[in-house]
Design a protein around this motif. Structure first.
Motif, PDB file in Angstrom:
ATOM      1  N   SER A 828      -0.877  35.430  21.545  1.00 19.10           N
ATOM      2  CA  SER A 828      -1.255  34.874  22.845  1.00 19.10           C
ATOM      3  C   SER A 828      -0.483  33.592  23.099  1.00 19.10           C
ATOM      4  CB  SER A 828      -2.763  34.591  22.893  1.00 19.10           C
ATOM      5  OG  SER A 828      -3.082  33.558  21.985  1.00 19.10           O
ATOM      6  N   ALA A 829      -0.022  33.441  24.346  1.00 16.07           N
ATOM      7  CA  ALA A 829       0.692  32.222  24.763  1.00 16.07           C
ATOM      8  C   ALA A 829      -0.177  31.517  25.788  1.00 16.07           C
ATOM      9  CB  ALA A 829       2.031  32.590  25.382  1.00 16.07           C
ATOM     10  N   SER A 830      -0.186  30.184  25.738  1.00 14.51           N
ATOM     11  CA  SER A 830      -1.111  29.456  26.606  1.00 14.51           C
ATOM     12  C   SER A 830      -0.468  28.211  27.206  1.00 14.51           C
ATOM     13  CB  SER A 830      -2.353  29.055  25.803  1.00 14.51           C
ATOM     14  OG  SER A 830      -3.106  28.080  26.482  1.00 14.51           O
ATOM     15  N   ALA A 831      -1.077  27.735  28.281  1.00 13.35           N
ATOM     16  CA  ALA A 831      -0.644  26.489  28.916  1.00 13.35           C
ATOM     17  C   ALA A 831      -0.946  25.285  28.028  1.00 13.35           C
ATOM     18  CB  ALA A 831      -1.339  26.334  30.272  1.00 13.35           C
ATOM     19  N   ASP A 832      -1.711  25.483  26.924  1.00 15.24           N
ATOM     20  CA  ASP A 832      -2.020  24.349  26.034  1.00 15.24           C
ATOM     21  C   ASP A 832      -0.920  24.126  24.992  1.00 15.24           C
ATOM     22  OD1 ASP A 832      -2.328  26.298  24.130  1.00 15.24           O
ATOM     23  OD2 ASP A 832      -4.423  25.895  23.684  1.00 15.24           O
ATOM     24  N   HIS A 833       0.296  24.626  25.268  1.00 16.01           N
ATOM     25  CA  HIS A 833       1.501  24.428  24.442  1.00 16.01           C
ATOM     26  C   HIS A 833       1.507  25.266  23.166  1.00 16.01           C
ATOM     27  CE1 HIS A 833       1.642  19.948  26.061  1.00 16.01           C
ATOM     28  NE2 HIS A 833       1.351  20.838  26.980  1.00 16.01           N
ATOM     29  N   SER A 834       0.475  26.086  22.938  1.00 13.25           N
ATOM     30  CA  SER A 834       0.421  26.780  21.642  1.00 13.25           C
ATOM     31  C   SER A 834       0.632  28.284  21.794  1.00 13.25           C
ATOM     32  CB  SER A 834      -0.915  26.513  20.937  1.00 13.25           C
ATOM     33  OG  SER A 834      -1.953  27.184  21.611  1.00 13.25           O
ATOM     34  N   VAL A 835       1.137  28.873  20.704  1.00 11.79           N
ATOM     35  CA  VAL A 835       1.171  30.335  20.571  1.00 11.79           C
ATOM     36  C   VAL A 835       0.288  30.649  19.375  1.00 11.79           C
ATOM     37  CG1 VAL A 835       2.585  32.340  20.057  1.00 11.79           C
ATOM     38  CG2 VAL A 835       3.518  30.518  21.460  1.00 11.79           C
ATOM     39  N   LYS A 836      -0.645  31.587  19.536  1.00 13.16           N
ATOM     40  CA  LYS A 836      -1.528  31.950  18.420  1.00 13.16           C
ATOM     41  C   LYS A 836      -1.365  33.427  18.105  1.00 13.16           C
ATOM     42  CE  LYS A 836      -4.953  28.389  19.400  1.00 13.16           C
ATOM     43  NZ  LYS A 836      -6.346  27.983  19.341  1.00 13.16           N
ATOM     44  N   ILE A 837      -1.487  33.740  16.825  1.00 18.13           N
ATOM     45  CA  ILE A 837      -1.504  35.152  16.413  1.00 18.13           C
ATOM     46  C   ILE A 837      -2.850  35.422  15.765  1.00 18.13           C
ATOM     47  CG2 ILE A 837      -0.410  36.910  14.983  1.00 18.13           C
ATOM     48  CD1 ILE A 837       2.118  35.282  15.132  1.00 18.13           C
ATOM     49  N   PHE A 838      -3.527  36.448  16.240  1.00 15.24           N
ATOM     50  CA  PHE A 838      -4.838  36.817  15.704  1.00 15.24           C
ATOM     51  C   PHE A 838      -4.728  38.142  14.960  1.00 15.24           C
ATOM     52  CE2 PHE A 838      -5.644  34.379  19.601  1.00 15.24           C
ATOM     53  CZ  PHE A 838      -6.429  33.353  19.099  1.00 15.24           C
ATOM     54  N   ASN A 839      -5.358  38.203  13.783  1.00 14.35           N
ATOM     55  CA  ASN A 839      -5.518  39.477  13.080  1.00 14.35           C
ATOM     56  C   ASN A 839      -6.857  40.063  13.522  1.00 14.35           C
ATOM     57  OD1 ASN A 839      -3.175  38.962  11.658  1.00 14.35           O
ATOM     58  ND2 ASN A 839      -4.240  38.048   9.925  1.00 14.35           N
ATOM     59  N   ILE A 840      -6.840  41.301  13.980  1.00 10.99           N
ATOM     60  CA  ILE A 840      -8.081  41.919  14.452  1.00 10.99           C
ATOM     61  C   ILE A 840      -8.365  43.154  13.598  1.00 10.99           C
ATOM     62  CG2 ILE A 840      -9.140  43.121  16.405  1.00 10.99           C
ATOM     63  CD1 ILE A 840      -7.411  40.953  18.048  1.00 10.99           C
ATOM     64  N   ASN A 841      -9.555  43.179  13.038  1.00  8.58           N
ATOM     65  CA  ASN A 841      -9.933  44.225  12.102  1.00  8.58           C
ATOM     66  C   ASN A 841     -10.610  45.361  12.870  1.00  8.58           C
ATOM     67  OD1 ASN A 841     -10.876  45.763  10.042  1.00  8.58           O
ATOM     68  ND2 ASN A 841     -11.952  44.118   8.968  1.00  8.58           N
ATOM     69  N   LYS A 842      -9.924  46.503  12.978  1.00  9.07           N
ATOM     70  CA  LYS A 842     -10.492  47.616  13.762  1.00  9.07           C
ATOM     71  C   LYS A 842     -11.746  48.194  13.099  1.00  9.07           C
ATOM     72  CE  LYS A 842      -7.615  50.825  14.936  1.00  9.07           C
ATOM     73  NZ  LYS A 842      -6.472  51.076  14.060  1.00  9.07           N
ATOM     74  N   GLN A 843     -11.840  48.038  11.754  1.00  9.91           N
ATOM     75  CA  GLN A 843     -13.027  48.560  11.055  1.00  9.91           C
ATOM     76  C   GLN A 843     -14.287  47.826  11.508  1.00  9.91           C
ATOM     77  OE1 GLN A 843     -12.806  50.990   8.855  1.00  9.91           O
ATOM     78  NE2 GLN A 843     -10.626  51.086   8.429  1.00  9.91           N
ATOM     79  N   ALA A 844     -14.122  46.538  11.886  1.00 10.00           N
ATOM     80  CA  ALA A 844     -15.297  45.717  12.216  1.00 10.00           C
ATOM     81  C   ALA A 844     -15.696  45.844  13.687  1.00 10.00           C
ATOM     82  CB  ALA A 844     -15.006  44.254  11.883  1.00 10.00           C
TER      83      ALA A 844
END
Length: 845
Positions: A828-844
């Motif tokens: 995700s890219a945001s106006a707050d100057h940061s790029v974040k990468i999230f790991n999402i667990n499909k099992q959960a």
């Protein structure tokens, strides 16, 4: 314990452009302000371990609370409190509870942005905080365990500003002393007596604004370092005078520094303290913005303060000062700094608790880290540290294999991030390994065309096409652990340039070939022949990287050559898209009239303009090609969408051509505000739109079930119920991997910075809204502080940097591959100057 649904894998960010915004705790964590948040960074793990969201304006200053004296107190616990001040006039004290930092107290009172803070622990575990702000006041606060903040005193020095504050306890007493560096070129000392700040004295000597002050406590005395825009650093000594000292007659045979004396009463006992100038340190050639004492350490059960002072200046250097062993004269021990790159200087500096690492933060927000070389005495070398954009991030795109991603931002840069695994560790950490484009316009959008080529658009009418140089491909192979030969065969290696450089006054990255490098080496030997040679452009030097490069290499040696410019738009670029077959690129620019709102199509083989697609009347905000490359979707500020289908190629027109297949009009548009974002389901059957009116809608079907031929139904209508997400939906994305029950997973990014996950089941009855089910959302610490600009799923299952862990034939390989495939990654890219990468667990889910 069940695995969490969403875990933060990486945060790319950098420090704000203000002094005093970075602080290194005795526990080893670096805290720095990034946009409206405070990031906690672990330099050993090389990742952001937490983000503290609470400010509504830029964070200007951050400081860990520390002990006011070294004394004999044995305290091994790391700091549990952190203070931050921002442009929102707020001062927040954060406290650690169960290992996580939470907002403990907010100190309200300042009427202007806060520019510096300091905090010390008092007895009965209260925290004393000093803050100065641009409302021309300095305030002293006492924060208690009961989460209450009391303003003890407000100083109004008149029309001037105090640019930095530092707190300590007077030697042998519990009376706090406050040092303030002012824009009147003086250092002012105040003593907190009867909960009132009383002026003790002003120290004169600097000839320009005093930018930084910091106390250090050494064996019953205090040392105060002050630095100024006059390029000098002064060290002052404060000690208690016994009664006999005060009465002895002046002995004119001894040369002594002039002492200034002040008196302090504590519980009816009067003490006299003297302040004298210890030394003046000259070595910087520009304004000195920051001074920092090496933190005290334990020796024989006692806390000892080493006499070692670090300074950072706008001359792009940091200097470590210490007294010589024999003479006690203060001299420069080590000087580190930038050699290449077009950076401006440093805003501040910090030192690790053990003194083995130093960090500075620069004008463009980048952190610069140096580590002491264990093998060579007195040698320091650049270390690997986090980096990120220093303005809003507008767009990002994964490479087709999901090994890296590229982001563009309003800081006029394009940055490439990839996971790096050191040999001895299993854990991969993400780092910026290339800065393909450094531009003169704010960047707005980009689209990957193949693995090592991309098109980018900025606040100009031109699109630019970039291709990776050979030097990048080789370094990427080293860092990511991929086979170099395989990568070079996938890109036409015979014609690849070595690298790129930017002419002194140009915007286009110029390709540099092996022949140019040889010629440059010969020219260097012959020295100045022409006047223009005295003004050398920053020139490319090939790097052999085994770890992510430091900032000056990123700026100078990791550019990609520009291979093409595309002309055709009348206004600034706004959005781009490329198809999965890598044959067509679509572009759109800002528009207030229908003639400029047309989408242009380009051939990625010849870079000729193929077609103009007119339909919308205002700016097209986002576009997306269907995964099968047969359909192009465009959404617009005029609240409608248009769908274009690829025509079958004929002998007359072998190049791809698109024609309008469906669109919404004023009567059929369900969205009542600007449509911000759109995306396709992985099977190309449905597409989704999200809008400022808080609605998310899935439309379809775009192809008929089980028909072997490509048949496009003419009637495309809302296929889902209208999902209200409660806030302007600025980004939306379909996960390319289906859930276990064949439902679709969607991520929705909001203007508030939160990211929501939903499952959508097309078979369910849409009328009751049963087709949507909420799966989860980012919590306060994971969310962005400002609007989400773009969401992009990694194009395949698994986590980048982990999927090729196991080589064939290794045990547990199958189990690990199965476990890895239950994860998906979202950037995700945001106006707050940061790029974040999230790991999402499909099992959960």
């Amino acid at each position: 314990m069940a695995a969490p649904l969403i875990e933060t894998c990486h945060v790319a960010c950098c420090a704000n452009r203000t002094p005093h915004v970075v602080s290194w705790s005795r526990g080893g964590t670096i805290a720095f302000g990034t946009c409206n948040s405070v990031a906690l960074y672990d330099p050993k793990e090389r990742r952001v371990v937490a983000v503290l969201n609470g400010h509504t304006g830029r964070v200007n200053t951050v400081q860990w609370a520390h002990r006011g004296d070294c004394g004999d107190c044995v305290v091994t616990a790391p700091e549990n409190h952190l203070v931050s001040g921002g442009s929102d006039n707020r001062l927040i004290l954060w406290a650690a509870r169960n290992g996580k930092f939470k907002q403990s107290v907010e100190c309200k009172g300042h009427t202007g942005p806060i520019c510096s803070v300091d905090a010390i622990y008092m007895e009965d575990s209260k925290v004393l905080v000093a803050s100065s702000a641009s409302d021309s006041t300095v305030r002293l606060w006492l924060c208690s365990e009961a989460e209450e903040a009391e303003c003890l005193h407000t100083l109004s020095p008149g029309s001037g500003y105090m640019l930095d504050v530092s707190l300590a306890l007077l030697p042998g007493s519990s009376v706090p002393i406050l040092a303030c560096g002012g824009d009147d070129s003086q250092v002012h000392l105040y003593v907190n007596y009867n909960e009132k700040l009383q002026k003790a004295m002003s120290l004169q000597g600097h000839e320009d604004w005093v930018r930084g002050v910091e106390w250090a406590s050494t064996g019953g005395e205090l040392l105060l370092a002050s630095c100024s825009q006059d390029c000098l650093i002064r060290v002052w000594r404060l000690c208690a005078k016994s009664g006999t000292d005060a009465r002895t007659q002046d002995d004119h045979t001894i040369i002594k520094m002039k002492e200034d004396v002040f008196e302090v009463k504590e519980k009816d006992v009067s003490s006299v303290f003297a302040v004298s100038l210890e030394t003046v340190l000259a070595g910087h050639e520009n304004w000195v913005y920051g001074v920092h004492w090496q933190p005290p350490f334990y020796k024989d059960g006692k806390l000892q303060q080493p006499l070692s002072l670090l300074s950072a200046s706008m001359d792009k250097t940091m200097i470590l000062w210490a007294p010589e062993e024999g003479s006690g004269v203060w001299v420069e021990q080590v000087r580190v700094g930038e050699v290449g790159g077009n950076t401006l200087g440093f805003y501040g500096c910090q030192m690790s608790p053990d003194g083995s690492m130093v960090v500075a933060h620069a004008f463009h927000g980048a952190l610069h880290l140096w580590c002491k070389d264990q093998n060579k005495e007195g040698e320091w070398r650049p270390g690997v540290v986090i980096s990120g954009h220093f303005n809003a991030v507008q767009d990002l795109s994964w490479d087709p294999e999901g090994e890296f991603f590229i982001s563009v931002g309003s800081d006029q840069t394009t940055r490439l991030f990839t996971p790096w695994r050191k040999r001895e560790t299993q854990q991969a950490t993400w780092h910026e390994i290339s800065r393909p484009q450094i531009h003169g316009y704010d960047m707005q959008c980009l689209a990957m065309v193949g693995r090592f080529q991309f098109v980018s658009g900025a606040d100009e009418k031109v699109l630019r096409v970039f291709q990776a140089p050979r030097n990048f491909v080789e370094n990427f192979a080293n860092i990511s652990g991929t086979s170099k030969e395989k990568l070079l065969t996938s890109s036409d290696s015979a014609n690849l340039p070595e690298g790129a450089s930017t002419p002194a006054l140009g915007l286009s990255n110029k390709a540099i070939f092996q022949g140019d490098l040889d010629q440059k080496a010969n020219e260097d030997e012959e020295h100045f022949k022409r006047i223009s040679d005295q003004y050398q452009e920053s020139y490319f030097h090939p790097l052999h990287l085994t770890e992510p490069p430091p900032e000056d290499h990123l700026l100078q040696n990791t550019l990609w050559p520009e291979v093409q410019k595309l002309y055709g738009h009348g206004f600034e670029m706004f959005c781009l898209a490329s198809d999965s077959s890598r044959t067509v690129v679509a572009s759109a620019c800002k528009a207030s009239k229908a003639e400029h709102a047309a989408v242009l199509l380009w051939s990625s083989n010849t870079w000729r303009q193929l077609q103009t697609l007119p339909c919308h009347s205002l700016t097209v905000t986002q576009m997306a090609f269907s995964p099968d490359a047969q359909l192009l979707l465009a959404v617009s500020r005029d609240r409608t969408w248009s769908l274009w289908r690829r025509n079958f190629p004929t002998h007359e027109s072998p190049e791809p051509q698109f024609s309008l297949h469906a669109h919404t009009g004023k009567d059929t548009a369900i969205h009542s505000r600007i449509i911000w974002s759109c995306d396709w389901s992985p099977d190309s059957k449905y597409f989704v739109t999200s809008s400022r009116d808080k609605k998310v809608i899935v439309w379809g079907p775009c192809r008929l079930e089980d028909s072997g031929d490509l048949l496009f139904p003419p009637d495309i209508r809302p296929f889902s119920s209208v999902l209200d997400v409660g806030d302007a939906a600025t980004a939306v994305a379909f996960c390319p991997v289906l859930c276990s029950d064949n439902s679709y997973l969607l991520a929705v990014g909001l203007e508030s910075g939160r990211i929501l996950l939903y499952r959508w089941s097309p078979g369910q009855e849409p009328a009751g809204g049963n087709d949507w089910s909420s799966c989860g959302e980012t919590d306060t610490s994971q969310s962005h502080a400002l609007a989400v600009k773009r969401l992009r799923w990694r194009p395949r299952a698994g986590r980048a940097g982990r999927d090729h862990n196991k080589k064939d034939g290794q045990t547990d390989g199958k189990r690990e591959i199965k476990e890895e495939s239950s994860w998906v990654q979202l950037a995700s890219a945001s106006a707050d100057h940061s790029v974040k990468i999230f790991n999402i667990n499909k099992q959960a889910l």
